[in-house]
Design a protein around this motif. Structure first.
Motif, short mmCIF file in Angstrom:
data_model
loop_
_atom_site.label_atom_id
_atom_site.label_comp_id
_atom_site.label_asym_id
_atom_site.label_seq_id
_atom_site.Cartn_x
_atom_site.Cartn_y
_atom_site.Cartn_z
N ARG A 1 7.75 7.87 5.21
CA ARG A 1 6.77 7.21 4.36
C ARG A 1 6.56 7.98 3.05
NH1 ARG A 1 4.33 3.26 7.39
NH2 ARG A 1 2.63 3.01 5.90
N GLU B 1 -3.96 8.89 6.10
CA GLU B 1 -3.10 7.72 5.88
C GLU B 1 -2.12 7.52 7.03
OE1 GLU B 1 -4.66 9.11 2.03
OE2 GLU B 1 -3.59 10.11 3.66
N TRP B 2 -1.83 8.57 7.77
CA TRP B 2 -0.89 8.49 8.89
C TRP B 2 -1.55 8.12 10.21
CZ3 TRP B 2 2.99 13.19 8.36
CH2 TRP B 2 3.87 12.92 7.31
N GLU C 1 -0.27 5.22 -1.12
CA GLU C 1 -0.23 6.11 0.03
C GLU C 1 0.67 7.30 -0.25
OE1 GLU C 1 2.15 6.08 4.14
OE2 GLU C 1 0.72 4.43 4.02
N GLN C 2 1.83 7.05 -0.86
CA GLN C 2 2.75 8.13 -1.16
C GLN C 2 2.13 9.15 -2.11
OE1 GLN C 2 6.34 6.29 -2.59
NE2 GLN C 2 7.16 5.98 -0.54
N ASN D 1 0.81 -1.21 0.00
CA ASN D 1 0.00 0.00 0.00
C ASN D 1 0.84 1.27 0.00
OD1 ASN D 1 -2.41 -1.49 0.19
ND2 ASN D 1 -2.18 -1.69 2.40
#
Length: 226
Positions: free
Chosen positions: A186, A152-153, A81-82, A77
């Motif tokens: 990330r 996402e974090w 996500e990035q 993922n």
């Protein structure tokens, strides 16, 4: 063998320099020309035998070895996500993070979530669970100090303080800050990642200051609530 080779090469260099002093470029050329064929032949031999000499210390036939660097494994993922994180921090480049009382930053969260309810989230810096342990058991979520971060974090990797046996409020806060400082990793390496890292450090310093103002006794004490 190495010392002998160095001495041989140095001797050649001295003779070439003498030839240049005596006859200039023509003298140097006259000295080097007879050596060129021998030099190329030696180079071909070295290129052929050097890999084997490095492995065994003696000449011999060997298959060439090809070494490839395998990329580090990544979560399946991480790529999507990035992309989402890059878009988020590009849009909110001038104010990547919002810090304050959990209740007070709700409006900022709602504004960023308008039309996209999974855009951002409020995260307690110190975790709400540890606030319940070290401040008071019935503390309201809105009383804690939080930071606005991308959705996402807001995962398990920023809540490890909930699973650790910490002794006091300050330790819980330390673990929470440590978890959050890893978050920029990330993002893909580059200018944006460095920007996010610097702005996040500033936001975490502000969160520590606000925790000190909001919970002065817990920031001083080494134990839990009396």
């Amino acid at each position: 063998m190495v010392v002998k080779g160095i001495g041989y090469g140095f001797s050649r260099l001295c003779r070439a320099f003498d030839a240049f002093q005596q006859g200039g470029l023509e003298g140097l050329g006259a000295y080097l020309n007879p050596l060129s064929d021998g030099f190329l032949a030696e180079r071909r031999v070295l290129m052929k035998t050097a890999p084997e000499l490095q492995r065994t210390g003696r000449k011999g036939k060997a298959e060439p070895q090809v070494h490839t660097i395998q990329p580090a494994p990544q979560s399946p993922n991480i790529v999507p996500e990035q992309g989402a994180l890059q878009q988020y921090f590009t849009q909110y480049r001038d104010q990547k993070f919002v810090v304050g009382n959990h209740r007070d930053i709700e409006k900022a969260m709602d504004a960023r979530n308008e039309g996209n309810p999974r855009r951002t989230a409020r995260h307690h810096v110190g975790t709400h669970k540890n606030n319940q342990i070290f401040v008071r058991s019935n503390i309201h979520r809105d009383a804690g100090i939080s930071i606005l971060i991308p959705k996402e974090w807001h995962q398990d990797f920023v809540h490890t303080a909930n699973k650790m046996e910490v002794e006091n409020f300050r330790q819980a806060l330390f673990v929470s800050v440590r978890d959050m400082r890893k978050l920029p990793d990330r993002l893909p390496p580059g200018a944006l990642q460095q920007e996010v890292r610097e702005d996040l450090n500033d936001a975490l310093l502000e969160a520590l200051r606000k925790n000190r103002e909001t919970f002065p006794e817990q920031m001083k004490k080494k134990g839990g609530p009396s």
